[in-house]
Design an enzyme around this catalytic site. Structure first.
Site, PDB file in Angstrom:
ATOM      1  N   GLY A  71       0.812  -1.220   0.000  1.00  0.00           N
ATOM      2  CA  GLY A  71       0.000   0.000   0.000  1.00  0.00           C
ATOM      3  C   GLY A  71       0.838   1.259   0.000  1.00  0.00           C
ATOM      4  N   GLY A  72       0.500   2.148   0.949  1.00  0.00           N
ATOM      5  CA  GLY A  72       1.227   3.408   1.034  1.00  0.00           C
ATOM      6  C   GLY A  72       2.709   3.195   1.300  1.00  0.00           C
ATOM      7  N   GLY A 129      18.274   8.742 -34.678  1.00  0.00           N
ATOM      8  CA  GLY A 129      17.674   9.444 -33.546  1.00  0.00           C
ATOM      9  C   GLY A 129      18.470   9.232 -32.277  1.00  0.00           C
ATOM     10  N   ALA A 130      19.087   8.060 -32.180  1.00  0.00           N
ATOM     11  CA  ALA A 130      19.852   7.768 -30.965  1.00  0.00           C
ATOM     12  C   ALA A 130      21.059   8.693 -30.853  1.00  0.00           C
ATOM     13  CB  ALA A 130      20.267   6.306 -30.951  1.00  0.00           C
TER      14      ALA A 130
HETATM   15  C1  HXC Z   1      -2.896  -3.092  10.781  1.00  0.00           C
HETATM   16  C2  HXC Z   1      -1.381  -4.716  10.280  1.00  0.00           C
HETATM   17  C3  HXC Z   1      -1.334  -4.288   8.948  1.00  0.00           C
HETATM   18  C4  HXC Z   1      -2.136  -3.183   8.573  1.00  0.00           C
HETATM   19  C5  HXC Z   1       0.009  -5.946   9.166  1.00  0.00           C
HETATM   20  N1  HXC Z   1      -0.545  -5.745  10.360  1.00  0.00           N
HETATM   21  N2  HXC Z   1      -0.474  -5.077   8.281  1.00  0.00           N
HETATM   22  N3  HXC Z   1      -2.150  -4.127  11.184  1.00  0.00           N
HETATM   23  N4  HXC Z   1      -2.892  -2.614   9.526  1.00  0.00           N
HETATM   24  N5  HXC Z   1      -2.115  -2.686   7.339  1.00  0.00           N
HETATM   25  C6  HXC Z   1      -0.300  -6.491  11.596  1.00  0.00           C
HETATM   26  C7  HXC Z   1      -0.891  -7.883  11.576  1.00  0.00           C
HETATM   27  O1  HXC Z   1      -2.235  -7.872  11.959  1.00  0.00           O
HETATM   28  C8  HXC Z   1       0.009  -8.581  12.567  1.00  0.00           C
HETATM   29  O2  HXC Z   1      -0.413  -8.261  13.864  1.00  0.00           O
HETATM   30  C9  HXC Z   1       1.359  -7.938  12.371  1.00  0.00           C
HETATM   31  O3  HXC Z   1       1.084  -6.691  11.743  1.00  0.00           O
HETATM   32  C10 HXC Z   1       2.269  -8.724  11.475  1.00  0.00           C
HETATM   33  O4  HXC Z   1       1.555  -9.044  10.277  1.00  0.00           O
HETATM   34  P1  HXC Z   1       1.519 -10.535   9.677  1.00  0.00           P
HETATM   35  O5  HXC Z   1       0.425 -10.576   8.682  1.00  0.00           O
HETATM   36  O6  HXC Z   1       1.462 -11.512  10.794  1.00  0.00           O
HETATM   37  O7  HXC Z   1       2.933 -10.621   8.995  1.00  0.00           O
HETATM   38  P2  HXC Z   1       3.352 -11.270   7.605  1.00  0.00           P
HETATM   39  O8  HXC Z   1       2.783 -12.642   7.507  1.00  0.00           O
HETATM   40  O9  HXC Z   1       4.817 -11.095   7.521  1.00  0.00           O
HETATM   41  O10 HXC Z   1       2.627 -10.410   6.471  1.00  0.00           O
HETATM   42  C11 HXC Z   1       2.914  -9.045   6.323  1.00  0.00           C
HETATM   43  C12 HXC Z   1       1.961  -8.384   5.261  1.00  0.00           C
HETATM   44  C13 HXC Z   1       0.500  -8.676   5.678  1.00  0.00           C
HETATM   45  C14 HXC Z   1       2.253  -8.993   3.891  1.00  0.00           C
HETATM   46  C15 HXC Z   1       2.300  -6.916   5.246  1.00  0.00           C
HETATM   47  O11 HXC Z   1       0.333  -8.343   7.062  1.00  0.00           O
HETATM   48  C16 HXC Z   1      -0.468  -7.884   4.849  1.00  0.00           C
HETATM   49  O12 HXC Z   1      -0.792  -8.284   3.745  1.00  0.00           O
HETATM   50  N6  HXC Z   1      -0.963  -6.761   5.438  1.00  0.00           N
HETATM   51  C17 HXC Z   1      -1.928  -5.929   4.724  1.00  0.00           C
HETATM   52  C18 HXC Z   1      -1.268  -5.254   3.585  1.00  0.00           C
HETATM   53  C19 HXC Z   1      -2.140  -4.280   2.827  1.00  0.00           C
HETATM   54  O13 HXC Z   1      -3.021  -4.658   2.028  1.00  0.00           O
HETATM   55  N7  HXC Z   1      -1.953  -2.980   3.097  1.00  0.00           N
HETATM   56  C20 HXC Z   1      -2.586  -1.988   2.330  1.00  0.00           C
HETATM   57  C21 HXC Z   1      -3.210  -1.000   3.239  1.00  0.00           C
HETATM   58  S1  HXC Z   1      -3.917   0.259   2.207  1.00  0.00           S
HETATM   59  P3  HXC Z   1      -0.419  -9.345  15.062  1.00  0.00           P
HETATM   60  O14 HXC Z   1      -0.865  -8.562  16.251  1.00  0.00           O
HETATM   61  O15 HXC Z   1      -1.366 -10.413  14.631  1.00  0.00           O
HETATM   62  O16 HXC Z   1       0.990  -9.828  15.126  1.00  0.00           O
HETATM   63  C22 HXC Z   1      -2.778   1.474   2.037  1.00  0.00           C
HETATM   64  C23 HXC Z   1      -3.280   2.634   1.198  1.00  0.00           C
HETATM   65  C24 HXC Z   1      -2.312   3.773   1.144  1.00  0.00           C
HETATM   66  O17 HXC Z   1      -1.701   1.421   2.524  1.00  0.00           O
HETATM   67  C25 HXC Z   1      -2.585   4.689  -0.032  1.00  0.00           C
HETATM   68  C26 HXC Z   1      -1.911   4.248  -1.315  1.00  0.00           C
HETATM   69  C27 HXC Z   1      -1.994   5.238  -2.455  1.00  0.00           C
END
Ligand code: HXC
Length: 517
Positions: free
Chosen positions: A172-173, A407-408
């Protein structure tokens, strides 16, 4: 114990708690995966003892989904400033042990604080990223926080160097902010960049993909071009960032840093006189020209794995750092295509932002033709490198080692795009196209009538090469300032750069140009 002693003890306890981030268990889990904590990374990046931390006690304000029970001092990011080789930098390191380094409103405030200071005080900002993106429990507040960071990334662009290193699974961000920065280093294991992870990809597009395939360091360094470097380890990624910093000025108002050298400016390299093969179709390694001419053979390459038909990187000539762009005959004969054009354009624009002169080494047979390139916009994308060189006002020194066709020729920092000093080696062939293609266009009808078309065309090709495929035609016009002995290239480049060191050039007043994107 006096009251103040008690308060001091309380402070120390709080500091210890903050330094533990999400707790010892999570730190151990991170170490078990071969990853470092945010603090460990910052300590490796900065000169020993130079780190000054901000906002160690800041916490999030979220009460959704029981978040009031999950409060960590510092809230998932370590921020502050310090020095790298004695020069000021601002830094933030996301702490994966705290809620996956996910970005809250308060975490964003911490990052924005150091970004604002970096812009105001004219020093690079280094982001050590390890984050799951916007903190899901916060919703709009996290998105607002990211947007504040993006806005600052854009305001800082071209004002202070921005460098990102990616250590964990970033989504994401956490990938869009690095994408707005100047350079990205990744790590071959544990470091991923994607909009969202494989699970969400599966549910949206039904595509089965591994994290490596979707956003691994090798993929981004060689296929997407998002990463500039794929390091073997986190420690190596940090060393890459430290070295990169040594080539760039602190901000857009400063000149390039100087690193004293004992390498004589007039050092000859005899091997360059025999580098170009007799056959125009035979390849040679353009990196030889670079390492044999820069100070101490020290060349720092960026985007080495992406579009290797063009080389980009930094080196020093007589102590002063320069950007180097060079066609690489070893890959696709050094042809310009979509990826190499984008790679070189972005690099030249970085150098132009930060007053870093560019040395361009030319051996290019032209732009790559064909449907694949046309369908993907080689016209629009190839125009980027043209635009970048034409708008750049930094000193531009060019050496044509062999082919500069069509052109290059125009594109590769030619005199007509405000190239300041344009040299050619005696082996240079500066023409609209190579001999074989030229005679086929000009004489195919006459060849059909000839007794022996092959002999006829071979003679015509010889005549064409004698007339056109040499540096003297361009030199007679002044488009080439001098034809130089390859062995003396280092000296001639250094002389040219010294002569240009006070160069001042401007573009017409405008809000900004409209580079074809
Ligand atoms: C809150 C989060 C989180 C999130 C991870 N965690 N991502 N908590 N918000 N975005 C937390 C998990 O719940 C977990 O907490 C701990 O962090 C570790 O994550 P795991 O999943 O256990 O780790 P891992 O297996 O290594 O996977 C990491 C990951 C996955 C690939 C990053 O967590 C994931 O897919 N997260 C979501 C990613 C995503 O879609 N983000 C996009 C957000 S939108 P606990 O307490 O259980 O240990 C965005 C928009 C911005 O960012 C604007 C863009 C233009």
């Amino acid at each position: 114990m006096s009251l103040i002693e008690k308060k001091l003890e309380d402070l120390m306890q709080k500091r210890t708690e903050a330094r533990l981030g999400g707790g010892q268990e999570r730190i151990d889990a991170l170490h078990a995966k071969g990853r470092l904590t945010a603090r460990e990374r910052i300590n490796l990046l900065l000169d020993e003892g130079s780190f000054e931390e901000f906002d160690m006690f800041k916490t999030h304000r979220c009460h959704n989904f029981g978040m009031q029970e999950k409060v960590f001092l510092g809230d998932g990011v370590v921020t502050g400033y310090g020095t790298v080789a004695g020069r000021l930098v601002y830094v933030y390191g996301q702490d994966f042990t705290v809620l996956g380094g996910s970005l809250s409103e308060t975490l964003a405030e911490k990052v924005c604080k150091v970004m604002d200071l970096a812009i105001k005080n004219g020093a690079p900002i280094i982001g050590l990223n390890d984050s799951g993106g916007a903190r899901i429990q916060e919703g709009i507040e996290a998105l607002a926080g990211y947007s504040e960071i993006f806005q600052r990334n854009v305001m800082a662009s071209g004002v202070v160097p921005q460098i990102s290193a990616i250590f964990g699974p970033c989504a994401g961000g956490a990938v869009y902010s690095p994408a707005l920065t100047d350079f990205i280093a990744m790590v071959k294991t544990n470091s991923y960049m994607f909009l969202t992870g494989p699970k969400v990809v599966k549910s949206v597009t039904h595509e089965d993909v591994t994290v490596e395939e979707l956003g691994g360091a090798d993929m981004h360094a060689s296929v997407s071009g998002v990463a500039d470097y794929a390091a073997e380890s986190g420690v190596e990624a940090i060393a890459y960032v430290r070295k990169l910093l040594s080539f760039v000025p602190q901000n857009n108002m400063e000149n390039v840093p100087l690193l004293a050298t004992t390498d004589p400016p007039d050092r000859r390299d005899e091997s360059l006189n025999s580098l170009i093969p007799d056959s125009a179709n035979e390849a040679y390694d353009m990196k030889e020209v670079i390492v044999r001419t820069v100070d101490d053979g020290d060349f720092f390459e960026v985007k080495e794995q992406f579009a290797p038909n063009i080389i980009t990187g930094f080196g020093r000539y007589n102590g002063h750092s320069v950007g180097i762009v060079a066609n690489q005959p070893l890959h696709l004969s050094g042809v310009l295509d979509i990826n190499s054009s984008i790679k070189a354009a972005r690099f030249v624009r970085f150098c132009d932002c930060f007053n870093i002169p560019v040395v361009t080494l030319v051996d290019v047979p032209g732009f790559l033709p064909g449907t694949n390139q046309e369908y993907n916009g080689v016209i629009r994308n190839g125009a980027k490198i043209l635009y970048a060189y034409a708008e750049a006002t930094i000193p531009k020194v060019t050496v044509v080692t062999r082919k500069a066709y069509g052109g290059a020729y125009c594109v590769m920092s030619s005199k007509h795009l405000r190239g300041d000093i344009n040299y050619a080696w005696p082996s240079a062939e500066i023409a609209v196209m190579g001999g074989k293609s030229a005679v086929e266009v000009l004489y195919s009808r006459e060849a059909r009538k000839a007794d022996d078309p092959a002999v006829f065309l071979a003679e015509k090709e010889k005549e064409y090469c004698q007339t056109m495929a040499n540096p003297f035609v361009a030199a007679r016009r002044g488009y080439i300032d001098d034809i130089i002995e390859p062995a003396r290239s280092r000296f001639r480049i250094i002389k040219a750069l010294e002569m240009l060191k006070n160069k001042r050039d401007t573009n017409p007043m405008k809000k900004h140009g409209n580079i074809p994107l």
